[in-house]
Enzyme design. Structure first.
Site, short mmCIF file in Angstrom:
data_model
loop_
_atom_site.label_atom_id
_atom_site.label_comp_id
_atom_site.label_asym_id
_atom_site.label_seq_id
_atom_site.Cartn_x
_atom_site.Cartn_y
_atom_site.Cartn_z
N GLU A 172 0.82 -1.23 0.00
CA GLU A 172 0.00 0.00 0.00
C GLU A 172 0.85 1.27 0.00
O GLU A 172 0.59 2.20 0.78
CB GLU A 172 -0.97 -0.01 1.20
CG GLU A 172 -2.04 -1.06 1.08
CD GLU A 172 -3.10 -0.98 2.18
OE1 GLU A 172 -2.98 -0.11 3.08
OE2 GLU A 172 -4.05 -1.77 2.14
N GLU A 291 -5.58 -8.31 -0.44
CA GLU A 291 -6.31 -7.98 0.78
C GLU A 291 -7.76 -7.73 0.42
O GLU A 291 -8.05 -6.83 -0.37
CB GLU A 291 -5.73 -6.74 1.50
CG GLU A 291 -4.43 -6.99 2.23
CD GLU A 291 -4.01 -5.79 3.07
OE1 GLU A 291 -4.89 -5.09 3.62
OE2 GLU A 291 -2.79 -5.56 3.16
#
Length: 503
Positions: A172, A291
């Site tokens: 991320e 995710e």
């Protein structure tokens, strides 16, 4: 109310990569400590790993587990988790405002993976660290011996290399919450350089570059384009993340979020094609949706710790969503979407596996149990292996904020030619009506129903607990039948079900 589905043997999407049913474990909350690892637990093995949790994981047939993060990895020194436990340092984890004992590291995680029958998918720290640490970690994990890092692994008790093939290049990195956050060009250059160095060690590695943390990021989808322009020739997958929430307690709208997921995948798939064309490349890059899950139930409860008002506790309860029956439907819809997009989504990881937004929960010193969402994940993982069918579905629908027309009936189909089976996963989004659904089986020959499982509950908010573990659980279905090449089944309102056909 009626719906119809056409399943034709010759109309297929892709061979489903088994890794689309992967999972994720991060050093976050009680995922590792009191999750998979609790040396004082009655079921603990010689390594301190909980046997009751391992058994629930083995039933899921999880093909791969991503580790050790997550936001945690962006300030993680992998060297802290090797060597004698009593010599390992305790560190502050800035991501989750907790402390990390490092009692579990790469050796312990690798041994646990072998115990539950899964492969490792490791992440390197490209937040606070970079190329050098990544190549050293790779050498430690994968080199046979005769070098500093490989000999250190041997000294620490593991003679044979683990030969891990899947590596995530950070996590991320588009997010300003991330330690070492970078813009797309900064990250793209670092990821490309890291990938080059890792490929100098082993050209056969599968490398995963960071895509957007979610589809609402201000940099999306330019982030994907820029990062891929730097890395396209050096990576195999781009990662996407998405979490699903019903904050307004609007179930029809909540269950329509799968349309947003489909749009997210379609947009990034188009961006991949754009960069491939611009590069005049013959390589294909795929999506690793590493995710995903429902996450919102625990947000308010977590603020005390995440805001730093509790000091730096070790393994506190964080992100412990208690899932209800409504979430079963959402998770079923997400998995159906991954099956239908198996042409581009090759890896996916439910986040996470134990205690932290997870299908499995534990009590310290007490039981482990399956949350409500365990079951759709179980059915898809165990029975959703094979070739995804391109189904033609006609269903009445309704309007949401995500799409003008969301069909009440959502279905994915999988043909396992080796086993001679068809598996259908069906969700009825209608709040009050049963929908008679007919599936036309074209080109498959005759067949018989060998399994029919139904999940429904009069209370959308019903949950499983340590004391009532089966409040929301699948039950044997009734009424599904095959006549000739027609499969018919009634889908109760707000229901999830799986039907398997032996051909």
């Amino acid at each position: 109310m009626k719906a119809s589905v056409i399943a034709n043997k010759d109309f297929t999407i892709a061979k489903i990569d088994d890794r689309v049913y992967g999972a994720f474990l991060e050093h976050l909350g009680r995922a590792v400590y009191e999750g998979i690892y609790e040396p004082d637990h009655p079921s603990a093995d010689q390594d301190g790993m909980r046997g009751d949790v391992a058994e629930l994981v083995r039933k899921l047939n999880v093909p791969v587990v991503r580790y050790p993060g997550g936001n945690f990895v962006s300030a993680y020194n992998w060297e802290d988790g090797i060597g004698p436990r009593e010599e390992r340092p305790t560190r502050l984890d800035l991501a989750w405002h907790t402390s990390e004992s490092n009692a579990v590291g790469i050796h312990e995680f690798a041994d646990w993976c072998a115990t539950v029958g899964t492969e490792m998918m490791l992440a390197v720290n490209l937040g606070s660290r970079g190329v050098d640490e990544a190549r050293n970690f790779l050498e430690y994990v994968n080199h046979p011996g005769g070098t500093y890092w490989s000999d250190l692994r041997i000294k620490n008790g593991r003679k044979e290399p683990w030969n891990v093939k899947m590596w995530c290049l950070g996590n991320e990195m588009d997010g300003p919450w991330q330690v070492g956050h970078k813009d797309a060009h900064e990250y793209g250059k670092l990821a490309a350089n890291t990938a080059r160095a890792m490929r100098m060690f082993d050209k056969s590695l599968e490398l995963i570059v960071c895509g957007s943390s979610n589809a609402d990021m201000p940099s999306y989808p330019d982030w994907e384009r820029i990062v891929l322009e730097h890395t396209y020739e050096h990576v195999d997958h781009i990662s996407l993340h998405m979490y699903f929430a019903n904050r307004d307690d609007n179930t029809p709208n909540y269950l329509g979020l799968s349309h947003k997921l489909e749009t997210y995948i379609d947009t990034v798939a188009a961006t991949i094609r754009q960069v491939k064309s611009k590069k005049k490349s013959k390589r294909d890059v795929y999506i690793s949706f590493d995710e995903w899950n429902v996450w919102y139930h625990s947000n308010k409860k977590d603020r005390e710790i995440l805001d730093g008002n509790s000091g730096w506790p070790h393994a506190p309860g964080l992100l412990e969503d208690i899932y209800n029956f409504e979430d079963v439907l959402m998770v079923g819809l997400i998995l159906n979407t991954f099956i239908r997009r198996s042409d581009v989504v090759k890896i996916a990881c439910i986040a996470q596996l134990v205690n932290v937004i997870a299908p499995i929960m534990t009590e310290k010193g007490g039981p482990a149990w399956a949350q409500t969402i365990y079951y759709p994940y179980y059915f898809a993982s165990v029975f959703g292996r094979g070739t995804a069918l391109h189904l033609a579905t006609r269903s009445p629908g309704y309007e949401t904020t995500h799409a003008a027309e969301t069909p009440y009936v959502d279905v994915a189909g999988v043909h396992d030619e080796d086993e001679g089976t068809l598996s259908f996963f069906l969700v009825n989004r209608h709040p009050s009506d049963s929908i008679e659904t007919e599936v036309s089986l074209q080109g498959f020959g005759s067949g018989s129903i060998i399994d029919h499982q139904v999940m429904t509950h009069p209370d959308l908010k019903a949950v499983n607990t340590a004391r009532n573990q089966d409040e929301v659980a699948p039950k044997k279905g009734e009424g599904a039948r095959i006549e000739g090449d027609r499969l018919t089944v009634a889908l109760p309102p707000y229901s999830y079900q799986m039907i398997r056909v032996k051909l």
